[in-house]
Enzyme design. Sequence first.
Site, PDB file in Angstrom:
ATOM      1  N   GLU A  51       0.835  -1.203   0.000  1.00 20.58           N
ATOM      2  CA  GLU A  51       0.000   0.000   0.000  1.00 20.58           C
ATOM      3  C   GLU A  51       0.867   1.249   0.000  1.00 20.58           C
ATOM      4  OE1 GLU A  51      -4.070  -1.207   2.221  1.00 20.58           O
ATOM      5  OE2 GLU A  51      -2.389  -0.971   3.574  1.00 20.58           O
ATOM      6  N   CYS A  83       7.393  -5.459  15.121  1.00 26.67           N
ATOM      7  CA  CYS A  83       7.000  -4.580  16.233  1.00 26.67           C
ATOM      8  C   CYS A  83       5.552  -4.910  16.594  1.00 26.67           C
ATOM      9  CB  CYS A  83       7.139  -3.112  15.837  1.00 26.67           C
ATOM     10  SG  CYS A  83       8.824  -2.686  15.325  1.00 26.67           S
ATOM     11  N   CYS A 100       2.456  -2.778  15.409  1.00 27.28           N
ATOM     12  CA  CYS A 100       2.335  -2.409  14.001  1.00 27.28           C
ATOM     13  C   CYS A 100       1.677  -3.538  13.208  1.00 27.28           C
ATOM     14  CB  CYS A 100       3.724  -2.100  13.439  1.00 27.28           C
ATOM     15  SG  CYS A 100       3.718  -1.775  11.666  1.00 27.28           S
TER      16      CYS A 100
HETATM   17  N1  SAH Z   1       9.971   0.042   9.337  1.00 26.19           N
HETATM   18  C1  SAH Z   1      10.140   1.475   9.378  1.00 26.19           C
HETATM   19  C2  SAH Z   1       9.121   2.257   8.587  1.00 26.19           C
HETATM   20  C3  SAH Z   1       7.653   1.908   8.692  1.00 26.19           C
HETATM   21  S1  SAH Z   1       6.651   2.419  10.030  1.00 26.19           S
HETATM   22  C4  SAH Z   1      10.148   1.945  10.798  1.00 26.19           C
HETATM   23  O1  SAH Z   1       9.730   1.200  11.674  1.00 26.19           O
HETATM   24  O2  SAH Z   1      10.602   3.041  11.043  1.00 26.19           O
HETATM   25  C5  SAH Z   1       6.538   4.138  10.119  1.00 26.19           C
HETATM   26  C6  SAH Z   1       6.356   4.611  11.570  1.00 26.19           C
HETATM   27  O3  SAH Z   1       5.068   4.251  12.109  1.00 26.19           O
HETATM   28  C7  SAH Z   1       7.363   3.977  12.500  1.00 26.19           C
HETATM   29  O4  SAH Z   1       7.878   4.945  13.358  1.00 26.19           O
HETATM   30  C8  SAH Z   1       6.524   2.971  13.244  1.00 26.19           C
HETATM   31  O5  SAH Z   1       7.099   2.575  14.443  1.00 26.19           O
HETATM   32  C9  SAH Z   1       5.228   3.726  13.405  1.00 26.19           C
HETATM   33  N2  SAH Z   1       4.102   2.880  13.774  1.00 26.19           N
HETATM   34  C10 SAH Z   1       3.932   1.567  13.545  1.00 26.19           C
HETATM   35  N3  SAH Z   1       2.763   1.133  14.046  1.00 26.19           N
HETATM   36  C11 SAH Z   1       2.151   2.199  14.592  1.00 26.19           C
HETATM   37  C12 SAH Z   1       0.907   2.396  15.244  1.00 26.19           C
HETATM   38  N4  SAH Z   1       0.059   1.397  15.421  1.00 26.19           N
HETATM   39  N5  SAH Z   1       0.603   3.638  15.662  1.00 26.19           N
HETATM   40  C13 SAH Z   1       1.468   4.667  15.469  1.00 26.19           C
HETATM   41  N6  SAH Z   1       2.645   4.551  14.861  1.00 26.19           N
HETATM   42  C14 SAH Z   1       3.000   3.326  14.439  1.00 26.19           C
END
Ligand code: SAH
Length: 370
Positions: free
Chosen positions: A110, A134, A137
């Site tokens: 996406e 994570c 996420c």
């Molecule tokens: N893998 C990379 C880029 C993708 S995520 C990274 O982790 O940086 C982009 C951002 O969104 C990251 O900072 C991630 O930790 C955050 N993120 C992931 N899940 C989230 C959620 N449920 N709510 C808010 N931010 C989130």
Amino acid sequence: MTESPKPGQLTMVAPRRAKPQRHLADLTMAERRAAVVELGEKAFRADQLSRHYFGKLTASADQMTDLPAASRAVLAQLMPDLLTPVREITCDDGTTRKTLWKLFDGSLVESVLMRYPDRATLCVSSQAGCGMNCPFCATGQAGLTRNMSTAEIVGQVVAGARALASGEVPGGPGRINNIVFMGMGEPMANYKAVIGAVHRMVDPSPEGLGISARGVTVSTVGLVPAIEKLSNEGLPVTLAVSLHAPDDELRDTLVPINTRWKVAEVLDAAWAYAAKTKRRVSIEYALIKDINDQEWRADLLGRLLKNKLVHVNLIPLNPTPGSKWTASRPEDERAFVRRLEYHGVAVTVRDTRGREIDGACGQLAAANPA
Ligand code: SAH
């Protein structure tokens, strides 16, 4: 699809899969000329092709009517359709739009286009799925399917640029100002393809799209050797580090890569990046109610970041399926901000654009439409 990972399990190397067809966006200008010659065409056709794809955003070779028909047919081989739109969902009166793409092998990714009064930002994916696991996420929960190719990454940007240029997005014809690698995937785990994509984004037309490197943000969980490598690329992109906790004990659980590279190591790599590129580093911190939003953690974070070339982005946690966590209480968020400001650390709370279409940070899971 890929199996869901067990808690804490990391997938550092992407599964080997069939590769998408070669596209001109995979290639440097010199490589494009060689490829064109290999196909029996004159080298200057590579420049024409590039001007069409990156400059005029021409979608297919048959539309390049300034080229002889025979050449068009041959050159079409360097412009295969790599991304097929499956579904488009919008909100904010059409100024936020999430596109679900199907890749040649059925993998789904996406991208999200967000238009503001003064600029437009595109959030791109760099992998189908993600191996970083994570727990908050949605992408991380589904595991890693495969790396995307440079042209698959760039294709999302070209499609977004085309939608803006055509006036399809409310607000009149426009262009992309910012690109953030905050869609699906861990960009630093698909290093080579991502660097190629950044080149296509920032290299001047007709070699690339000519977007300012300052407008490109690469977000990472903190793969330290890759951050060090990135600082030597001569590409002054903005580095964003997804920290989410200032202490190793909590970060080990929220960002499992922390079991490999600790908070202090990630921050050292970030400061070295800032010193080398003179670019302010972004620290991403999702505020999760009663998990990482205590004032003492804000204080610890403030002490780690004070007097550094840094900006903190607090992200109210976006809900994801199956997760028991929610965003912090407003008063805790305010106290967290105040604590950081007390240490003189620049901080903003990110808006939650796209939340209602599951297009906000951490919500991209790319399921097939029901
Ligand atoms: N893998 C990379 C880029 C993708 S995520 C990274 O982790 O940086 C982009 C951002 O969104 C990251 O900072 C991630 O930790 C955050 N993120 C992931 N899940 C989230 C959620 N449920 N709510 C808010 N931010 C989130």
